[in-house]
Motif scaffolding. Structure first.
Motif, PDB file in Angstrom:
ATOM      1  N   LEU A 125       0.828  -1.199   0.000  1.00 44.60           N
ATOM      2  CA  LEU A 125       0.000   0.000   0.000  1.00 44.60           C
ATOM      3  C   LEU A 125       0.867   1.255   0.000  1.00 44.60           C
ATOM      4  CD1 LEU A 125      -2.970  -0.786   2.391  1.00 44.60           C
ATOM      5  CD2 LEU A 125      -2.916  -0.817  -0.089  1.00 44.60           C
ATOM      6  N   PRO A 126       0.290   2.404  -0.372  1.00 45.02           N
ATOM      7  CA  PRO A 126       1.073   3.644  -0.396  1.00 45.02           C
ATOM      8  C   PRO A 126       1.625   4.018   0.979  1.00 45.02           C
ATOM      9  CG  PRO A 126      -0.969   3.909  -1.628  1.00 45.02           C
ATOM     10  CD  PRO A 126      -1.062   2.591  -0.937  1.00 45.02           C
ATOM     11  N   ASN A 127       2.904   4.346   1.020  1.00 45.47           N
ATOM     12  CA  ASN A 127       3.569   4.886   2.201  1.00 45.47           C
ATOM     13  C   ASN A 127       4.711   5.767   1.722  1.00 45.47           C
ATOM     14  OD1 ASN A 127       2.527   4.091   4.860  1.00 45.47           O
ATOM     15  ND2 ASN A 127       2.867   1.984   4.159  1.00 45.47           N
ATOM     16  N   ASP A 128       4.839   6.953   2.287  1.00 45.03           N
ATOM     17  CA  ASP A 128       5.853   7.899   1.818  1.00 45.03           C
ATOM     18  C   ASP A 128       7.259   7.326   1.888  1.00 45.03           C
ATOM     19  OD1 ASP A 128       3.914   9.706   1.276  1.00 45.03           O
ATOM     20  OD2 ASP A 128       4.338  11.057   2.957  1.00 45.03           O
ATOM     21  N   PHE A 129       7.513   6.439   2.862  1.00 44.93           N
ATOM     22  CA  PHE A 129       8.876   5.943   3.075  1.00 44.93           C
ATOM     23  C   PHE A 129       9.227   4.755   2.187  1.00 44.93           C
ATOM     24  CE2 PHE A 129       6.095   3.897   6.211  1.00 44.93           C
ATOM     25  CZ  PHE A 129       6.323   2.561   5.947  1.00 44.93           C
ATOM     26  N   PHE A 130       8.290   4.310   1.348  1.00 46.76           N
ATOM     27  CA  PHE A 130       8.487   3.059   0.602  1.00 46.76           C
ATOM     28  C   PHE A 130       8.647   3.325  -0.896  1.00 46.76           C
ATOM     29  CE2 PHE A 130       6.901  -0.761  -1.621  1.00 46.76           C
ATOM     30  CZ  PHE A 130       7.730  -1.710  -1.054  1.00 46.76           C
ATOM     31  N   THR A 131       9.595   2.619  -1.502  1.00 47.56           N
ATOM     32  CA  THR A 131       9.820   2.674  -2.950  1.00 47.56           C
ATOM     33  C   THR A 131       9.996   1.251  -3.463  1.00 47.56           C
ATOM     34  OG1 THR A 131      10.878   4.841  -2.885  1.00 47.56           O
ATOM     35  CG2 THR A 131      11.401   3.446  -4.763  1.00 47.56           C
ATOM     36  N   GLN A 132       9.409   0.974  -4.620  1.00 40.83           N
ATOM     37  CA  GLN A 132       9.577  -0.349  -5.221  1.00 40.83           C
ATOM     38  C   GLN A 132       9.910  -0.195  -6.701  1.00 40.83           C
ATOM     39  OE1 GLN A 132       6.153  -3.215  -5.491  1.00 40.83           O
ATOM     40  NE2 GLN A 132       7.520  -4.568  -4.364  1.00 40.83           N
ATOM     41  N   ALA A 133      10.955  -0.897  -7.115  1.00 39.01           N
ATOM     42  CA  ALA A 133      11.354  -0.896  -8.521  1.00 39.01           C
ATOM     43  C   ALA A 133      11.114  -2.277  -9.116  1.00 39.01           C
ATOM     44  CB  ALA A 133      12.823  -0.522  -8.667  1.00 39.01           C
ATOM     45  N   VAL A 134      10.596  -2.311 -10.340  1.00 41.10           N
ATOM     46  CA  VAL A 134      10.427  -3.562 -11.083  1.00 41.10           C
ATOM     47  C   VAL A 134      11.486  -3.559 -12.177  1.00 41.10           C
ATOM     48  CG1 VAL A 134       8.872  -5.003 -12.423  1.00 41.10           C
ATOM     49  CG2 VAL A 134       7.950  -3.527 -10.613  1.00 41.10           C
ATOM     50  N   VAL A 135      12.497  -4.379 -12.000  1.00 42.03           N
ATOM     51  CA  VAL A 135      13.643  -4.404 -12.909  1.00 42.03           C
ATOM     52  C   VAL A 135      13.531  -5.634 -13.800  1.00 42.03           C
ATOM     53  CG1 VAL A 135      16.149  -4.352 -13.084  1.00 42.03           C
ATOM     54  CG2 VAL A 135      15.025  -3.319 -11.100  1.00 42.03           C
ATOM     55  N   ILE A 136      13.542  -5.423 -15.104  1.00 38.60           N
ATOM     56  CA  ILE A 136      13.446  -6.529 -16.058  1.00 38.60           C
ATOM     57  C   ILE A 136      14.836  -6.797 -16.618  1.00 38.60           C
ATOM     58  CG2 ILE A 136      12.371  -7.361 -18.182  1.00 38.60           C
ATOM     59  CD1 ILE A 136      10.033  -5.513 -17.607  1.00 38.60           C
ATOM     60  N   ALA A 137      15.366  -7.959 -16.281  1.00 42.88           N
ATOM     61  CA  ALA A 137      16.689  -8.345 -16.783  1.00 42.88           C
ATOM     62  C   ALA A 137      16.564  -8.870 -18.208  1.00 42.88           C
ATOM     63  CB  ALA A 137      17.296  -9.407 -15.865  1.00 42.88           C
ATOM     64  N   LYS A 138      17.699  -9.002 -18.861  1.00 44.27           N
ATOM     65  CA  LYS A 138      17.685  -9.438 -20.263  1.00 44.27           C
ATOM     66  C   LYS A 138      17.296 -10.899 -20.416  1.00 44.27           C
ATOM     67  CE  LYS A 138      20.759  -5.816 -21.894  1.00 44.27           C
ATOM     68  NZ  LYS A 138      22.068  -5.457 -22.473  1.00 44.27           N
ATOM     69  N   ASP A 139      17.579 -11.714 -19.396  1.00 46.16           N
ATOM     70  CA  ASP A 139      17.140 -13.110 -19.383  1.00 46.16           C
ATOM     71  C   ASP A 139      17.260 -13.602 -17.945  1.00 46.16           C
ATOM     72  OD1 ASP A 139      19.912 -13.799 -18.988  1.00 46.16           O
ATOM     73  OD2 ASP A 139      20.180 -13.659 -21.165  1.00 46.16           O
ATOM     74  N   VAL A 140      16.921 -14.868 -17.727  1.00 47.96           N
ATOM     75  CA  VAL A 140      16.922 -15.400 -16.361  1.00 47.96           C
ATOM     76  C   VAL A 140      18.344 -15.462 -15.799  1.00 47.96           C
ATOM     77  CG1 VAL A 140      16.349 -17.396 -14.931  1.00 47.96           C
ATOM     78  CG2 VAL A 140      14.808 -16.690 -16.759  1.00 47.96           C
ATOM     79  N   ALA A 141      19.319 -15.809 -16.641  1.00 52.46           N
ATOM     80  CA  ALA A 141      20.711 -15.833 -16.174  1.00 52.46           C
ATOM     81  C   ALA A 141      21.160 -14.438 -15.761  1.00 52.46           C
ATOM     82  CB  ALA A 141      21.623 -16.385 -17.278  1.00 52.46           C
ATOM     83  N   ALA A 142      20.775 -13.435 -16.562  1.00 55.76           N
ATOM     84  CA  ALA A 142      21.097 -12.050 -16.205  1.00 55.76           C
ATOM     85  C   ALA A 142      20.387 -11.652 -14.923  1.00 55.76           C
ATOM     86  CB  ALA A 142      20.695 -11.117 -17.349  1.00 55.76           C
ATOM     87  N   ARG A 143      19.175 -12.173 -14.714  1.00 56.75           N
ATOM     88  CA  ARG A 143      18.438 -11.871 -13.478  1.00 56.75           C
ATOM     89  C   ARG A 143      19.205 -12.349 -12.256  1.00 56.75           C
ATOM     90  NH1 ARG A 143      13.158 -15.277 -11.973  1.00 56.75           N
ATOM     91  NH2 ARG A 143      14.825 -16.631 -11.201  1.00 56.75           N
ATOM     92  N   GLU A 144      19.767 -13.552 -12.344  1.00 56.00           N
ATOM     93  CA  GLU A 144      20.506 -14.084 -11.198  1.00 56.00           C
ATOM     94  C   GLU A 144      21.759 -13.257 -10.917  1.00 56.00           C
ATOM     95  OE1 GLU A 144      19.209 -16.403  -9.223  1.00 56.00           O
ATOM     96  OE2 GLU A 144      17.515 -16.159 -10.573  1.00 56.00           O
ATOM     97  N   ARG A 145      22.456 -12.849 -11.982  1.00 60.31           N
ATOM     98  CA  ARG A 145      23.646 -11.998 -11.784  1.00 60.31           C
ATOM     99  C   ARG A 145      23.227 -10.656 -11.173  1.00 60.31           C
ATOM    100  NH1 ARG A 145      24.768 -13.928 -17.063  1.00 60.31           N
ATOM    101  NH2 ARG A 145      24.110 -11.920 -17.966  1.00 60.31           N
ATOM    102  N   LEU A 146      22.166 -10.104 -11.714  1.00 58.81           N
ATOM    103  CA  LEU A 146      21.687  -8.801 -11.250  1.00 58.81           C
ATOM    104  C   LEU A 146      21.242  -8.869  -9.796  1.00 58.81           C
ATOM    105  CD1 LEU A 146      21.121  -5.914 -12.222  1.00 58.81           C
ATOM    106  CD2 LEU A 146      18.845  -6.682 -12.922  1.00 58.81           C
TER     107      LEU A 146
END
Length: 1021
Positions: free
Chosen positions: A609-630
């Protein structure tokens, strides 16, 4: 069997049956393309949010007077599982969570009940409470998100364009709703100096009243003439900020223009509303939700066409970017599963052709499309889409549905070899095996009953597994007794009297081994039981898991600053994170939600839910292997660059959302004591080498300025606390006093003090407060100032303050294993707690236990159905016990397969183990039926067991091999892998034991009359 022979009927009505085949294929093909496509099966998020505001109240006042009152009435909600609430100063938010057993109609009725209940008690809330409001669409999924950034345009110009795009996209078929993300409402600020107003003798309240009265909308009447009706309109409403600046009013006997004593300017909400950023740039987002039952692929294609036209009309400088594209994900997933389905079909066909020959193999191969062609229309009638669970179910069912066709074809070949005519051979299988096949099919379906009727979110999520397998198996039986005999009569020819040497060798090896096992029957039985005991003892060595992480390339990055942080601090943290992501080669794109969590772009998302102190990023990696490195890089970066933030990096979850993998809830009546206990629990959790990032969902108090008013002095001056609070709120935060009606927007006009007077404590002391006589006095004259502390928010569960200790997993351990390793220390600590305080496991482990409990609760129903079907078919307690003794032995193969493959025993794997009971029982039922048929010919139990096992060896082994090999395509997948390995290992071992252990057990029981050895010169049939 007595009664109608469906195979005989089919052969006598060939034209009609052929017509049915054609209709099935055509209808199935059309239905396949019309079935809805989605990523996950639809399941109801059984949560409603009830929220009320009480401006000006403290956290404690809000909790006791608003939250508590709401929760007392909400506890009477039908089907309630638990209440969870968090209270901030002036805002109460209650989550109403229903039990997993509540169905769709009950959920809808319950939400109506909640609205009615709260409406009835609304009058008991304190005066000044705004609301309560309700959100029962908490589970809406916005699978397509576009972000619009701009270069050279104002925020208002960008929003105008985005609103226009929204209006056009709402006309696209299958779109149910569209929400804006990151839009900032315009505000007209009227900022004044309190000292200057006091010097001029201007009364703030009179100024505000003048603005409100001029801008009000009131009817001025209507003149009715003989021929028409004429409305009267009075001018004066504000059209722009300039109209407000030009207003004149009387003060001290003279006329003053507002712009002479105040600064009038147009800006945006201050503090800002939750913000949205794409690839590091401020943006406005459009989140698009699909209507229930829609096709996400069709929606995606329609949206793309509409956006192509819209983009062509957008001015240069406003660029749309695709932030979330569920249609592409679904299309890719369905393509992958379709390839797996084709591979499984190919494997089964190859096995059939190699083992049975071209003609018999062709019949079994044709049974697959005929069965699927009937399954697809039924799925459409039941509104089962093509999604993760139903597609996996088709592959699992595929390996099972050829079983009956193989049995029928094998029996037909056997009778043709005996010299029967094609008609007699084709109808023989129905006479001898049809009821055993049907009983076996029903027993197999019974094994999936816990999947279909588990009263939990996980059970609802996997329901289509039960539905699709049930449909496919029932249809396969009808195909096997109606279509297959007709195909057999048309395609099969009597086999040649001589056969190749290989099958003979295999039969001879099997008969030799079976004869040895039966002679050493007690050793065989003891060895089988010993292996079963060893598998039970080894079971705890297999790691437990609820649901695995998704194989999508997204990563969620949660940043929680100290809870008294402003949204400006969150924005600064987001900008620093954006900078780091912009230079990483593994990042394809990302979006950032500042002051709130990501909108539900993926059904199992754990929405914040909305809270001033909270931030969320949705990061899309180039592939699943890149996701694990990231993932690894981001964890190190956040630990180094954001030491004052609680950072959590995680892939998307499968199944019901749970958040932090390790959680312990500390509850009790006293907030301070709960805080002390939680700190000690946090130390225990942090002591484990398997945990990291131990944190709390609320903990640290924040500062506040308390103004203590000398009430006697204030009354002498003609002031009250209410007057003083109103003045302070107007001066510091600003009070909306009227609205400008600007096109489709309502722009609030906010009166407040200038910046230097709003942010300074010294300025607050010198704030001039107007007295009833027109004079002013400084606030410090009758008030004192001091700092104090209070909790910025307090979480409660079922009306008891609850603080959650949370942690991430270090290394490759699973949450269940970590909680198990901590259980002794936690249990010892629990014994030291005073009465009324508790420490309860939450998170993944709790949800897993609830889901498994819901499955186990249905197991008695599964066993009852199995026992009933078996008893009806076998009508013998010894035979029933034999079948039941074989079924659990599949655990030997399950444990071996999971340990060798390194796969965990998760929720889906447990469902596979339960389903395995039905598969094993089916083979056992048919084999016992065959042994009894052989005995009916006058054979001894020994000879009957050997001959029946030999004749059933080929179809049973073929079915098992087909099932095992057919599951190879889904074995590497994250979601289905554990189930596939469990079924493959369990079925392979159980098949061998069915062909060896079961005949041995049969002979041990029924050959007690001395016929424990074969007749001299006896040979297999």
């Amino acid at each position: 069997m007595s009664g109608m022979n469906l195979s005989d009927w089919a052969l006598k009505h060939r034209s009609l049956v052929v017509y049915m085949m054609i209709i099935a294929v055509v209808g199935g093909s059309l239905s396949y393309f019309r079935l809805g496509r989605n990523e996950d099966p639809a399941f109801i998020i059984k949560t409603m949010v009830v929220q009320a505001a009480w401006p000006g109240a403290t956290v404690e006042e809000t909790m006791k007077q608003v939250t508590e009152r709401l929760e007392r009435h909400l506890q009477e909600t039908p089907h309630l599982d638990f209440l969870r609430s968090f209270t901030r100063a002036g805002v109460a938010t209650v989550f109403v969570n229903l039990k997993g057993s509540a169905n769709a109609k009950q959920v809808a009725d319950t939400w109506y009940h909640v609205r009615k209940t709260i409406g009835d008690m609304r009058h008991t809330l304190p005066a000044g409470v705004i609301g309560p409001g309700f959100n029962d669409e908490f589970g809406d999924t916005f699978g397509i998100i576009y972000g619009f950034s701009n270069d050279g345009f104002t925020q208002r110009e960008l929003r105008d364009r985005v609103e226009d795009v929204r209006s056009r996209l709402l006309l696209v078929p299958d779109v149910s709703k569209i929400e804006l993300l990151g839009e900032q409402d315009e505000v007209i600020f009227v900022e004044f100096s309190t000292k200057e107003l006091a010097a001029l003798g201007v009364d703030r309240s009179a100024l505000i009243a003048a603005l409100q009265s001029q801008n009000s909308v009131r009817p001025a009447g209507t003149i009715q003439t003989g021929s028409e009706s004429i409305s009267i309109r009075v001018s004066g409403s504000f059209q722009s900020e300039q109209d407000i600046a030009n207003i004149n009013f009387s003060a001290g006997g003279r006329m003053l223009r507002l712009s002479d004593i105040a600064q009038v300017r147009r800006g945006y909400a201050d503090p800002p509303q939750p913000m949205f950023r794409i690839n590091g740039k401020p943006a406005i987002g459009l989140a698009i939700a699909m209507r229930d039952g829609g096709d996400i692929l069709a929606l995606g294609a329609n949206i793309r066409r509409a956006m192509a036209q819209i983009t062509a009309d957008l001015p240069i400088g406003i660029e749309p970017s695709l932030v979330a594209d569920q249609p592409v994900v679904v299309d890719q997933a369905i393509r992958e599963f379709t390839v797996s389905l084709m591979q499984a079909i190919g494997i089964i066909m190859v096995v059939s052709f190699i083992s049975l020959g071209v003609r018999p193999g062709l019949i079994i191969a044709l049974a697959i499309p005929f069965t699927l062609a009937i399954v697809f229309p039924i799925m459409g009638l039941l509104s089962i889409d093509m999604q993760r669970i139903s597609l996996g179910a088709l592959i699992i069912a595929l390996a099972l549905l050829v079983d009956d066709a193989m049995t029928t074809t094998d029996a037909t070949l056997s009778r043709l070899a005996e010299g029967d005519s094609k008609i007699e051979a084709a109808t023989f299988a129905y006479r001898t095996h049809a009821m055993a096949m049907l009983a076996g099919t029903l027993v197999t379906i019974a094994g999936f009953i816990p999947v279909g009727f588990a009263a939990s979110s996980a059970g609802e999520y996997t329901f289509s597994l039960f539905a699709v397998v049930t449909i496919a198996l029932l249809v396969s039986w009808f195909v096997a007794v109606i279509f297959t005999p007709l195909l057999g009569a048309a395609i099969l020819v009597p086999p040649k009297p001589t056969s190749t040497a290989d099958p003979g060798r295999i039969f001879r090896m099997y008969r030799s081994f079976l004869t040895f096992a039966m002679r050493a029957k007690w050793l065989t039985i003891a060895a089988s039981l010993a292996l079963f005991v060893c598998s039970v003892l080894a079971l705890p060595l297999i790691p437990r898991q609820f649901f695995p992480s998704s194989d999508r390339p997204e990563l969620l990055v949660d940043l929680s600053l100290p809870q008294n942080s402003s949204i400006h601090a969150s924005e600064a943290a987001a900008e620093r994170l954006d900078t780091a992501l912009s230079t990483d080669a593994d990042v394809a794109r990302w979006s950032t939600y500042v002051g709130r969590g990501a909108i539900r772009f993926y059904l199992p998302l754990n929405v914040q839910l909305p809270n001033d102190f909270f931030t969320q990023a949705v990061v899309i990696a180039k592939d699943v292997a890149a996701r694990e490195r990231l993932h690894s890089k981001l964890e190190k970066l956040l630990a180094q660059e954001f030491p004052n933030a609680i950072a959590f990096v995680s892939p998307l979850e499968l199944g019901p959302p749970v958040g932090w993998p390790v959680q312990y809830r500390v509850s009790g009546p006293d907030v301070e004591r709960v805080r002390e206990i939680a700190l000690k629990v946090g130390q225990i959790v942090a002591s484990s080498p398997d945990t990291k990032q131990v944190n709390f969902d609320w903990m640290e108090p924040n500062r506040q300025v308390r103004i203590r008013v000398d009430q006697n002095e204030a009354r002498l001056l003609g002031l009250s606390s209410q007057t003083i609070a109103t003045v302070l709120n107007t001066v510091i935060s600003g009070t909306p006093i009227t609205q400008v009606r600007d096109d489709i927007y309502l722009v609030n006009v906010v009166a407040r003090a200038t910046n230097e007077q709003r942010v300074s404590l010294d300025g607050l002391r010198n704030l001039q407060v107007a007295l009833p006589g027109g004079q002013t006095v400084p606030l410090g004259q009758f008030s004192s100032f001091e700092y104090d502390q209070e909790f910025p928010l307090i979480w409660r569960r079922d009306r008891i303050p609850t603080l959650t200790v949370q942690a991430a997993i270090a290394g490759d351990r699973l949450p269940e294993s970590v909680v198990t390793s901590l259980s002794t220390a936690i249990e010892n600590f629990r014994k030291t707690l005073p009465s009324g305080y508790s420490v309860v496991v939450g998170g993944t482990v709790e949800e897993s236990q609830k889901s498994q409990a819901s499955v186990l609760a249905v197991v008695p129903v599964m066993l009852f159905v199995m026992f009933t079907v078996l008893m009806v078919q076998l009508q013998s307690f010894p035979r029933l016990l034999m079948v039941l003794s074989v079924a659990p032995l599949g655990l030997i193969g399950v444990v071996a397969a999971l340990m060798l493959s390194g796969r965990p025993l998760g929720f889906v794997a447990i469902l596979g183990v339960l389903a395995l009971l039905g598969m094993i029982s089916k083979n056992a039922v048919i084999l016992i039926g065959q042994i009894d048929a052989e005995r009916a010919l006058g054979k001894t139990p020994w000879d009957a067991a050997v001959d029946a096992s030999s004749s059933r060896f080929r179809p049973i082994m073929l079915t098992a091999v087909s099932t095992v090999l057919g599951m190879i395509p889904i074995a590497p997948t994250v979601f289905w892998g554990p189930m596939a390995f469990a079924i493959m290992g369990g079925l392979l071992v159980a098949t061998v034991l069915t062909l060896v252990f079961l005949p041995t057990l049969y002979v041990a029981w029924f050959a007690r009359d001395g016929n424990a050895e074969p007749r001299a010169g006896s040979h297999p049939a």
